[in-house]
Design a protein around this motif. Structure first.
Motif, PDB file in Angstrom:
ATOM      1  N   SER A   1       0.812  -1.222   0.000  1.00 18.12           N
ATOM      2  CA  SER A   1       0.000   0.000   0.000  1.00 18.12           C
ATOM      3  C   SER A   1       0.843   1.270   0.000  1.00 18.12           C
ATOM      4  O   SER A   1       0.315   2.366  -0.181  1.00 18.12           O
ATOM      5  CB  SER A   1      -0.919   0.022   1.225  1.00 18.12           C
ATOM      6  N   LYS A   2       2.158   1.128   0.240  1.00 21.58           N
ATOM      7  CA  LYS A   2       3.080   2.259   0.327  1.00 21.58           C
ATOM      8  C   LYS A   2       2.646   3.252   1.414  1.00 21.58           C
ATOM      9  O   LYS A   2       2.748   4.468   1.259  1.00 21.58           O
ATOM     10  CB  LYS A   2       3.226   2.950  -1.030  1.00 21.58           C
ATOM     11  N   GLN A   3       2.163   2.679   2.489  1.00 20.92           N
ATOM     12  CA  GLN A   3       1.730   3.475   3.626  1.00 20.92           C
ATOM     13  C   GLN A   3       2.729   3.399   4.769  1.00 20.92           C
ATOM     14  O   GLN A   3       3.445   2.406   4.913  1.00 20.92           O
ATOM     15  CB  GLN A   3       0.376   2.991   4.138  1.00 20.92           C
ATOM     16  N   ILE A   4       2.730   4.445   5.576  1.00 16.88           N
ATOM     17  CA  ILE A   4       3.416   4.414   6.860  1.00 16.88           C
ATOM     18  C   ILE A   4       2.407   3.932   7.894  1.00 16.88           C
ATOM     19  O   ILE A   4       1.299   4.461   7.972  1.00 16.88           O
ATOM     20  CB  ILE A   4       3.947   5.808   7.245  1.00 16.88           C
ATOM     21  N   GLU A   5       2.794   2.936   8.677  1.00 15.52           N
ATOM     22  CA  GLU A   5       1.904   2.372   9.685  1.00 15.52           C
ATOM     23  C   GLU A   5       2.416   2.724  11.077  1.00 15.52           C
ATOM     24  O   GLU A   5       3.584   2.506  11.388  1.00 15.52           O
ATOM     25  CB  GLU A   5       1.830   0.852   9.520  1.00 15.52           C
ATOM     26  N   VAL A   6       1.534   3.265  11.906  1.00 17.17           N
ATOM     27  CA  VAL A   6       1.878   3.617  13.285  1.00 17.17           C
ATOM     28  C   VAL A   6       0.760   3.122  14.196  1.00 17.17           C
ATOM     29  O   VAL A   6      -0.419   3.300  13.877  1.00 17.17           O
ATOM     30  CB  VAL A   6       2.043   5.144  13.473  1.00 17.17           C
ATOM     31  N   HIS A   7       1.126   2.515  15.322  1.00 18.17           N
ATOM     32  CA  HIS A   7       0.110   1.968  16.228  1.00 18.17           C
ATOM     33  C   HIS A   7      -0.140   2.919  17.400  1.00 18.17           C
ATOM     34  O   HIS A   7       0.779   3.555  17.926  1.00 18.17           O
ATOM     35  CB  HIS A   7       0.554   0.609  16.780  1.00 18.17           C
ATOM     36  N   GLU A   8      -1.409   2.984  17.807  1.00 16.61           N
ATOM     37  CA  GLU A   8      -1.827   3.841  18.914  1.00 16.61           C
ATOM     38  C   GLU A   8      -1.033   3.561  20.191  1.00 16.61           C
ATOM     39  O   GLU A   8      -0.590   4.494  20.881  1.00 16.61           O
ATOM     40  CB  GLU A   8      -3.319   3.624  19.166  1.00 16.61           C
ATOM     41  N   THR A   9      -0.840   2.291  20.519  1.00 17.52           N
ATOM     42  CA  THR A   9      -0.117   1.954  21.746  1.00 17.52           C
ATOM     43  C   THR A   9       1.326   2.443  21.685  1.00 17.52           C
ATOM     44  O   THR A   9       1.885   2.877  22.700  1.00 17.52           O
ATOM     45  CB  THR A   9      -0.150   0.439  21.999  1.00 17.52           C
ATOM     46  N   PHE A  10       1.936   2.384  20.513  1.00 19.20           N
ATOM     47  CA  PHE A  10       3.314   2.865  20.361  1.00 19.20           C
ATOM     48  C   PHE A  10       3.393   4.355  20.680  1.00 19.20           C
ATOM     49  O   PHE A  10       4.341   4.803  21.349  1.00 19.20           O
ATOM     50  CB  PHE A  10       3.826   2.609  18.944  1.00 19.20           C
ATOM     51  N   LEU A  11       2.423   5.129  20.227  1.00 20.91           N
ATOM     52  CA  LEU A  11       2.437   6.564  20.489  1.00 20.91           C
ATOM     53  C   LEU A  11       2.312   6.856  21.986  1.00 20.91           C
ATOM     54  O   LEU A  11       2.974   7.750  22.515  1.00 20.91           O
ATOM     55  CB  LEU A  11       1.324   7.249  19.705  1.00 20.91           C
ATOM     56  N   SER A  12       1.467   6.090  22.676  1.00 23.99           N
ATOM     57  CA  SER A  12       1.359   6.241  24.132  1.00 23.99           C
ATOM     58  C   SER A  12       2.687   5.900  24.798  1.00 23.99           C
ATOM     59  O   SER A  12       3.145   6.604  25.715  1.00 23.99           O
ATOM     60  CB  SER A  12       0.257   5.323  24.684  1.00 23.99           C
ATOM     61  N   PHE A  13       3.299   4.823  24.343  1.00 23.44           N
ATOM     62  CA  PHE A  13       4.602   4.407  24.874  1.00 23.44           C
ATOM     63  C   PHE A  13       5.634   5.515  24.713  1.00 23.44           C
ATOM     64  O   PHE A  13       6.383   5.829  25.650  1.00 23.44           O
ATOM     65  CB  PHE A  13       5.063   3.134  24.157  1.00 23.44           C
TER      66      PHE A  13
END
Length: 300
Positions: A51-63
């Motif tokens: 998909s040529k997307q950047i993937e970021v997870h919600e829990t990672f941002l909290s971390f």
């Protein structure tokens, strides 16, 4: 924030979206789950080739926010304030044990997110959403550095798409080639951020530059907290990425970035029992950093 990394960045990003190198949507994955997946990998930022997307997870941002808060407060209370006292020749600041205890609690919560998700109690714990005015300094400074750290992380992942790194690897690609691509992504991210510094005459130039520099450092430091070893299977050692960033930013010997990096080493040490020797007397932050780095290298 990401789109405005520097004055030319949006145009550059738009061209890569138009050229179908990059998907215009960042895939933010929501879910109350720990960062460690069942297969042992982690919900850390990555690019999706299909998909040529950047993937970021919600829990990672909290971390990331929690890890930055704890490291920053620990740096201020145990490194920066004592050094200020030494420079002034008087005890202008004393360590606040409540602040240190809260920083430790936030660090414990951050690392717990790696293996066992627990909901963030914003009524009790520091957070960027709900807080008292008298607590705003630590929280809002943390958020400032968090924003810059996330910008660095997004720029790093964008570089992988921009330079089409996935097209240059296969099952026979050796680690040295993976490392080259990681450094290329880091250096692109750092240089892109540096191009966005305000002109020296700007009233906020010094503060904006400091926020971006420290944000870059935090963007790498928080990755130490995932495991005891700094060695990556297909990445440079974490301490080598951090050293590259510190040197590329061209920081002065007593810049807070060096001190924060050292504090990050200290938290990592306390987490995994590395027994690093912390000898700050008569040393610049840069000298202390390389002293700690040498100990890490000897262990590896």
């Amino acid at each position: 924030m990401f789109q405005q990394t520097n004055p030319q960045f949006f145009e550059e990003l738009s061209a890569d979206i138009k050229g179908r190198k990059v998907n215009q949507i960042v895939d933010l994955i929501y879910g109350e789950v720990p960062l460690r997946k069942e297969d042992g990998s982690f919900w850390t930022p990555r690019i999706i080739g299909s998909s040529k997307q950047i993937e970021v997870h919600e829990t990672f941002l909290s971390f990331v926010w929690c890890a930055i808060y704890s490291t920053f407060v620990k740096y201020l209370e145990t490194v920066d304030f004592p050094q200020t006292n030494n420079r002034q020749g008087k005890a202008a600041y004393t360590a606040n044990q409540d602040h240190l205890e809260t920083a430790t609690q936030m660090f414990d919560y951050a690392r717990s997110l790696i293996v066992d998700f627990q909901k963030w109690n914003i009524d009790v714990s520091p957070n960027p959403e709900k807080y008292l005015a008298e607590n705003r300094d630590f929280i809002e400074q943390t958020t400032l550095y968090y924003n810059s750290a996330v910008k660095f992380i997004l720029c790093h992942e964008y570089a992988h798409l921009k330079f089409e790194h996935l097209k240059n690897i296969d099952k026979n690609t050796d680690k040295s080639r993976f490392c080259e691509m990681e450094y290329e992504a880091d250096n692109f991210a750092i240089d892109s951020i540096m191009k966005g510094y305000f002109e020296p005459a700007h009233f906020a130039a010094e503060a904006q530059r400091l926020a971006n520099e420290i944000g870059v450092i935090f963007g790498i430091v928080v990755m130490f907290y995932f495991k005891a070893s700094t060695e990556g299977a297909k990445h440079p050692n974490a301490e080598d990425r951090l050293t590259n960033a510190l040197e590329r930013l061209k920081l002065e010997d007593n810049h807070p970035g060096w001190g924060i990096a050292c504090t990050g080493f200290k938290f990592w040490d306390s987490q995994f029992g590395k027994n690093l020797v912390w000898d700050i007397e008569n040393k610049s932050f840069k000298e202390l950093y390389y002293q700690l780095l040498d100990q890490i290298k000897k262990e590896n």
